[in-house]
Design an enzyme around this catalytic site. Structure first.
Site, PDB file in Angstrom:
ATOM      1  N   LYS A 196      15.767  22.139 -10.819  1.00 14.98           N
ATOM      2  CA  LYS A 196      15.117  20.881 -11.144  1.00 14.98           C
ATOM      3  C   LYS A 196      15.972  19.935 -11.972  1.00 14.98           C
ATOM      4  O   LYS A 196      16.714  20.342 -12.858  1.00 14.98           O
ATOM      5  CB  LYS A 196      13.827  21.158 -11.930  1.00 14.98           C
ATOM      6  CG  LYS A 196      12.775  21.838 -11.091  1.00 14.98           C
ATOM      7  CD  LYS A 196      11.926  20.841 -10.357  1.00 14.98           C
ATOM      8  CE  LYS A 196      10.764  20.493 -11.259  1.00 14.98           C
ATOM      9  NZ  LYS A 196       9.907  19.513 -10.686  1.00 14.98           N
ATOM     10  N   GLU A 248       9.426   8.740 -16.927  1.00 15.20           N
ATOM     11  CA  GLU A 248       8.027   9.143 -17.126  1.00 15.20           C
ATOM     12  C   GLU A 248       7.560   8.812 -18.542  1.00 15.20           C
ATOM     13  O   GLU A 248       6.436   8.358 -18.762  1.00 15.20           O
ATOM     14  CB  GLU A 248       7.865  10.644 -16.850  1.00 15.20           C
ATOM     15  CG  GLU A 248       8.003  10.978 -15.372  1.00 15.20           C
ATOM     16  CD  GLU A 248       8.051  12.477 -15.107  1.00 15.20           C
ATOM     17  OE1 GLU A 248       7.646  13.270 -15.971  1.00 15.20           O
ATOM     18  OE2 GLU A 248       8.514  12.858 -14.013  1.00 15.20           O
ATOM     19  N   SER A 257      14.373  21.926 -16.085  1.00 12.67           N
ATOM     20  CA  SER A 257      13.147  22.704 -16.237  1.00 12.67           C
ATOM     21  C   SER A 257      13.505  24.027 -16.895  1.00 12.67           C
ATOM     22  O   SER A 257      14.583  24.579 -16.662  1.00 12.67           O
ATOM     23  CB  SER A 257      12.541  22.947 -14.859  1.00 12.67           C
ATOM     24  OG  SER A 257      11.713  24.091 -14.878  1.00 12.67           O
ATOM     25  N   HIS A 268       0.831  -1.213   0.000  1.00 11.42           N
ATOM     26  CA  HIS A 268       0.000   0.000   0.000  1.00 11.42           C
ATOM     27  C   HIS A 268       0.865   1.263   0.000  1.00 11.42           C
ATOM     28  O   HIS A 268       0.439   2.300   0.490  1.00 11.42           O
ATOM     29  CB  HIS A 268      -0.942   0.050   1.207  1.00 11.42           C
ATOM     30  CG  HIS A 268      -1.675  -1.229   1.450  1.00 11.42           C
ATOM     31  ND1 HIS A 268      -2.892  -1.512   0.889  1.00 11.42           N
ATOM     32  CD2 HIS A 268      -1.332  -2.336   2.170  1.00 11.42           C
ATOM     33  CE1 HIS A 268      -3.286  -2.718   1.275  1.00 11.42           C
ATOM     34  NE2 HIS A 268      -2.347  -3.249   2.045  1.00 11.42           N
TER      35      HIS A 268
END
Ligand code: ARG
Length: 460
Positions: free
Chosen positions: A283, A290, A277, A156
């Site tokens: 970043k 992804e 970024s 979980h």
């Protein structure tokens, strides 16, 4: 408009119809397989006495020339042909004259395209399998390296029990081994040759289908000419195996993205596999992970599309089946690319063992072991579960871990606890005592790694 038919027509095809019908834009991708199939067909036609040796040699030299010129870029496959089959035949006739008109003897585009798609899919399966092999080897290396790298295991997405990085990667190893096996199974089932099935009902020529099958590396000819020209099961099987591979990569990517985040910091993706970024200078984004996760959707899409296209088609060939190509080719390319990129990313990741270990030490990942300790001291498991639950509550109130709780406190909750509780719930014990096969303990892991080593030798 260059078409192979037209004899029975009295009008030119409408240009929009022609464009809608044409497949050259995408079936040019299997130009090599189309020509390989034609060469095998021609060799067989000569062996069966349907073509003379001279005709065979002329046609073969012609096709080899076309293949060479396409590969070196001097001959461009253009849209003026309806499909790759028309392009090759028309170019051949252009180059060698009348002998070229005999190429299509005893053949239909239906068995030709069935063959091309199968040859192309077989080549792609092989290429994907070799990318998967590299990834399996990377996982194997990482497992060997991280038998003692402790980390929390989750259920979980909550810390559950401690394990090791080798064990976690070992889970993916099992998935990738199954993926590899699935590709092998599909290869075994698909490797029969449809060439010689004609349009749907075979031919009256004495074709030697065993010979073409053998020349093209198949186990033998397919056994029903209608099925041969309308079977795309192997594409569907392959797309489902590829969908499962993508699902596995996507799950792994999801974990890498989480573990690479500031909150976890279990690992750092290499600069070469990260992006920045445009606005936030600090970043470093896990775009590759992804994207791999994101591209899973298009592979599933190809599978769904193919299943839907084939549903309800009457035997035998129907033009709907031309829709088997674009999304399927895209899926093959996507999976090959994703496997290669994912493997490169995984190989260059820096893991942070101290952070993982600290994370495994808090969050009560040793609570089950505390309960097991009580069981070993005569307390029934259900009671032990309740006792440790109260211990955890107590620790949460005091903001301490089970290891930090004084023995008197332990004994106040249950007199079964003794001095050796600390050893019993240490991270080291929690991991190292779990040695049933498949568990994260180092003895069990060594055994699994040895089994994997043998699996790699035997299978790849
Ligand atoms: N482009 C067609 C396909 O991909 C080739 C087969 C054409 N056969 C036919 N009967 N029109 O399926």
């Amino acid at each position: 408009m260059a078409q192979l038919w037209g004899g029975r027509f009295t009008k030119e095809t409408d240009q929009l119809v022609y464009n809608f019908n044409a497949s050259i834009n995408f079936d040019k991708k299997f130009y090599r397989q189309d020509m390989e199939g034609s060469m095998a067909h021609v060799k067989m036609l000569a062996a069966a006495g349907i073509l003379t040796e001279e005709e065979k040699d002329t046609i073969l030299a012609g096709i080899e020339g076309i293949l060479r010129d396409v590969e070196n870029g001097s001959l461009v496959i253009t849209e003026e042909y309806e499909d790759i089959h028309s392009f090759v035949e028309a170019t051949l006739i252009d180059r060698i004259g009348d002998a070229g008109k005999k190429l299509h003897t005893g053949r239909s585009r239906n068995d030709q395209v069935a063959l091309d798609m199968k040859l192309y899919s077989r080549d792609e399966l092989t290429a994907i399998r070799s990318e998967l092999k590299s990834l399996i080897l990377t996982c194997h290396d990482l497992m060997k390296k991280h038998i003692h790298t402790a980390m929390p295991g989750f259920t979980h997405l909550q810390k559950a029990q401690p394990l090791t990085l080798a064990h976690h990667i070992g889970a993916y190893m099992e998935m990738f081994k199954r993926d590899y096996g699935r590709l092998n199974d599909i290869y075994e089932r698909m490797n029969y040759c449809p060439l010689g099935s004609g349009a749907l009902a075979g031919t009256t020529y004495p074709l030697d289908r065993e010979m073409t099958a053998e020349l093209l590396g198949f186990y033998g000819p397919t056994l029903n000419s209608m099925d041969s020209v309308s079977d795309r099961d192997y594409v569907i099987e392959l797309l489902s195996a590829l969908s499962i591979i993508m699902m596995h990569l996507s799950r792994f990517c999801e974990e890498i993205i989480l573990w690479n985040s500031n909150e976890y910091r279990f690992l750092e993706i290499d600069d070469a596999y990260s992006t920045g970024s445009s606005i936030m200078p600090q970043k470093k984004n896990p775009d590759i992970a992804e994207l791999v996760r994101g591209k899973t959707g298009r592979v599933y899409g190809a599978l769904t599309s193919m299943l839907t296209t084939m549903k309800g088609l009457p035997l035998a060939y129907n033009k709907d089946m031309q829709e088997d190509k674009e999304l399927t080719f895209d899926a093959y390319d996507t999976v090959k690319g994703c496997l290669a990129l994912f493997n490169g990313m995984l190989k260059t990741i820096t893991f942070h063992p101290e952070i993982m270990e600290n994370s495994a030490k808090n969050g009560f990942t040793n609570a089950t072991d505390a309960a097991d300790y009580l069981v070993n001291h005569g307390v029934p498991f259900r009671d032990a579960h309740g006792i440790v639950g109260r211990l955890v509550l107590y620790c949460l109130e005091k903001n301490i871990s089970l290891d930090e709780m004084p023995l008197e406190e332990y004994r106040a909750i249950s007199p079964a606890f003794q001095e050796d509780i600390y050893e019993a719930i240490s991270l080291k014990t929690c991991i190292e005592k779990r040695n049933t096969i498949g568990a994260p303990g180092p003895e069990a892991m060594e055994k699994v790694i040895a089994i994997n080593e043998k699996w790699i030798k035997d299978n790849m």
